[in-house]
Write an enzyme that holds these catalytic residues in place. Structure first.
Site, PDB file in Angstrom:
ATOM      1  N   LYS A 107      -2.540  -8.241   3.944  1.00 45.95           N
ATOM      2  CA  LYS A 107      -2.580  -8.426   2.458  1.00 45.95           C
ATOM      3  C   LYS A 107      -1.501  -9.445   1.945  1.00 45.95           C
ATOM      4  O   LYS A 107      -2.021 -10.133   0.821  1.00 45.95           O
ATOM      5  CB  LYS A 107      -2.453  -6.885   1.670  1.00 45.95           C
ATOM      6  CG  LYS A 107      -1.000  -6.750   1.691  1.00 45.95           C
ATOM      7  CD  LYS A 107      -0.627  -6.326   0.129  1.00 45.95           C
ATOM      8  CE  LYS A 107       0.739  -6.235  -0.126  1.00 45.95           C
ATOM      9  NZ  LYS A 107       1.743  -6.180   0.612  1.00 45.95           N
ATOM     10  N   LYS A 131       5.536 -11.043   4.945  1.00 46.09           N
ATOM     11  CA  LYS A 131       5.871 -11.156   3.520  1.00 46.09           C
ATOM     12  C   LYS A 131       6.506 -12.853   3.310  1.00 46.09           C
ATOM     13  O   LYS A 131       6.329 -13.458   2.772  1.00 46.09           O
ATOM     14  CB  LYS A 131       6.737 -10.138   2.913  1.00 46.09           C
ATOM     15  CG  LYS A 131       5.996  -8.871   2.749  1.00 46.09           C
ATOM     16  CD  LYS A 131       6.847  -7.957   2.390  1.00 46.09           C
ATOM     17  CE  LYS A 131       6.501  -6.470   2.665  1.00 46.09           C
ATOM     18  NZ  LYS A 131       5.133  -6.386   2.525  1.00 46.09           N
ATOM     19  N   GLY A 178       0.715  -1.098   0.138  1.00 48.51           N
ATOM     20  CA  GLY A 178      -0.040   0.017   0.034  1.00 48.51           C
ATOM     21  C   GLY A 178       0.796   1.414   0.030  1.00 48.51           C
ATOM     22  O   GLY A 178       0.577   2.237  -0.468  1.00 48.51           O
ATOM     23  N   ASN A 179       2.086   1.266   0.481  1.00 47.46           N
ATOM     24  CA  ASN A 179       2.876   2.598   0.653  1.00 47.46           C
ATOM     25  C   ASN A 179       3.616   2.718  -0.741  1.00 47.46           C
ATOM     26  O   ASN A 179       3.650   3.812  -1.022  1.00 47.46           O
ATOM     27  CB  ASN A 179       4.014   2.100   1.829  1.00 47.46           C
ATOM     28  CG  ASN A 179       3.613   2.306   3.060  1.00 47.46           C
ATOM     29  OD1 ASN A 179       2.794   3.265   3.218  1.00 47.46           O
ATOM     30  ND2 ASN A 179       3.828   1.279   3.944  1.00 47.46           N
ATOM     31  N   LYS A 222      -3.493  -5.599  15.496  1.00 53.86           N
ATOM     32  CA  LYS A 222      -2.936  -4.974  14.207  1.00 53.86           C
ATOM     33  C   LYS A 222      -3.255  -3.422  14.127  1.00 53.86           C
ATOM     34  O   LYS A 222      -4.503  -3.067  14.344  1.00 53.86           O
ATOM     35  CB  LYS A 222      -3.787  -5.528  13.116  1.00 53.86           C
ATOM     36  CG  LYS A 222      -3.582  -4.689  11.613  1.00 53.86           C
ATOM     37  CD  LYS A 222      -2.376  -5.067  11.054  1.00 53.86           C
ATOM     38  CE  LYS A 222      -2.331  -4.477   9.815  1.00 53.86           C
ATOM     39  NZ  LYS A 222      -0.810  -4.535   9.076  1.00 53.86           N
TER      40      LYS A 222
END
Lengths: 315, 315
Positions: free
Chosen positions: B210, B272, B9-10, B127
């Site tokens: 995500k 990730k 998103g960044n 979160k």
């Protein structure tokens, strides 16, 4: 038969049009009961919808938070309402169809509508959007480059351009999914207004009338019927007078004559009538304007104002 | 080869993560140049993306406008970011591909991720989402039933549950479109968190990681490669020490060992690594973690941390 249903944004919101999320969810649940009645009969349904109250909420949040968060442009807000409404529609329709023992796949597309960059409506904004505000509140937004108009006792309201829809840019994806058996939700809020300029495709600060987009989408999807669902059973001539008369089956030419005589309110029944006429004239197929709760009856021919092509419109 | 790309998103926001719309549009334009490089080589691409900065903006607007507009729940906000980012991605990728003489059809789906209603993460929210606020600001939202935590000097931040993704509910539509040749954008922001209860499917106030959703989506779409695009060239062990060493090709088992030793930051490289391992282990196919600008090289095998299945993971 492929039926394109255009749902009003108010039908998906609370009664006062300034809905809370739980009211909006309940309204969508109700609306999907009617849609499920139609899907249950075996028709292939594509859904589009308005977004007036929903985009109004996002615009108001933009304004109230403007000092701390850069406001998101109108095209972003239209897109955002497609997704939050699309999600509610998918969940509610899934539930309603399962309860009927007729589960179906449902998909919602982020969808853009191409408009002409030189559409005259963009240079002369007249379409009111969002909530009414006070004159000082409007003055701040006017300084930010927006157009606002004084609408008297209720206050000031933002106006934007409402250009003609030229092409539903994501119709091919909708067709692919519809052909594969999906109930497809697309072009919500008239579609994200998009121009094609030297930089390619770009969203713009405008709104496309959702009924006019629905007519174009129905044509591009080769729908057999355009069904415009609203909060009244039929288009009415001499509305509000002792001579008031709901219209049953009419030709597009007859309906255009009534429209020219001023029987239909601009921004309300007016664009629905225009959309129904366009679809019938361009495709030679019928359009119906009726209440959301009557859509199954309307497809069966027993409810609503049914707009048939004239002899000159037949393919 | 079908490649699922997960974009951070960044990477789709301005440099400070609190982006203005024009900065976000420029960031998406840049990102799509890299994606177009890969599409140009003939690979079939499915895109998913984060939404941290974007959903943070919507949440802050919710809070600042709460007295006048009922706040929209987190699932609505996740949905909304799918649409505004999806629109920007479609326009930017369309442009980048046309400039390369390789136009392709692109579609963006509103997409939900099924989670377990009794996922323990929902009972113990950890979160962090949205921006930092002051203690009095947080206190107001705590009164409204939200969970906020004191993160020291930077202030207070909202925390929500981040349950495990169980199923990408709209994957069949994504597969239909991908099989028809579309570049598909789906499951943005980890997908709209959705539970299946007695009332059917319902969105909930949570966020799904995500990268974990990307691993599941890649598996469900039978992707040949999961490509996790971030802002560093590779996963690094002993990060920030003189022994720092970027990882090239590793097995999932080796990478899990490094993870267990604490080499990867939770909420950053940690998920990730977990996502890459899951995909390799479950499918017997590779995952790569690399910089957005290196994705074409990474698919060619010359960049990034490439996570191969171990002998025990091969189908």
């Amino acid at each position: 038969m492929r039926v394109l249903i255009a749902l009003g944004g108010n039908a998906l919101a609370g009664a006062d049009g300034e809905s809370r999320p739980d009211e909006e969810r309940a309204a969508v649940d109700d609306a999907m009961e009617s849609v499920a009645d139609l899907v249950e009969t075996g028709h292939h349904v594509v859904l589009t919808h308005g977004n007036g109250p929903q985009v109004g909420n996002l615009l108001l949040k933009n304004e109230l938070a403007a000092e701390q968060v850069a406001p998101e442009p109108l095209d972003w807000c239209v897109a955002q309402t497609q997704a939050s409404i699309g999600m509610l529609v998918m969940n509610a329709l899934d539930r309603a169809l399962r309860e009927r023992g007729r589960p179906a796949r449902i998909a919602a597309l982020v969808s853009r509508t191409l408009v002409d960059a030189d559409d005259p409506a963009l240079a002369a904004p007249t379409k009111p959007i969002g909530r009414y505000v006070t004159e000082p509140e409007a003055a701040v937004m006017i300084e930010h480059g927006q157009h606002w108009v004084d609408l008297g006792e209720r206050g000031w309201r933002r106006v934007v351009g409402s250009p003609q829809p030229r092409q539903c840019l994501d119709v091919a994806a909708a067709r692919t999914l519809a052909d594969a058996g999906y109930v497809v939700v697309c072009s919500g809020g008239g579609g994200i207004p998009t121009v094609h300029d030297e930089a390619g495709l770009t969203g713009i600060e405008a709104v496309v009338d959702k009924d006019l987009t629905a007519a174009l989408l129905a044509e591009e999807l080769h729908a057999d019927l355009l069904l415009i669902a609203t909060d009244v059973e039929a288009a009415v001539v001499d509305w509000g007078t002792p001579k008031a008369r709901p219209l049953g089956t009419v030709t597009a030419a007859e309906l255009r004559k009534y429209a020219a005589e001023g029987h239909f309110a601009p921004g309300s029944m007016g664009p629905k009538v225009e959309a129904a006429c366009r679809f019938a004239e361009r495709t030679g197929r019928p359009a119906v304007i009726t209440a959301l709760t009557s859509i199954a009856a309307a497809v069966g021919g027993t409810a609503g104002t049914r707009v048939e092509p004239g002899l000159n419109d037949l393919p």
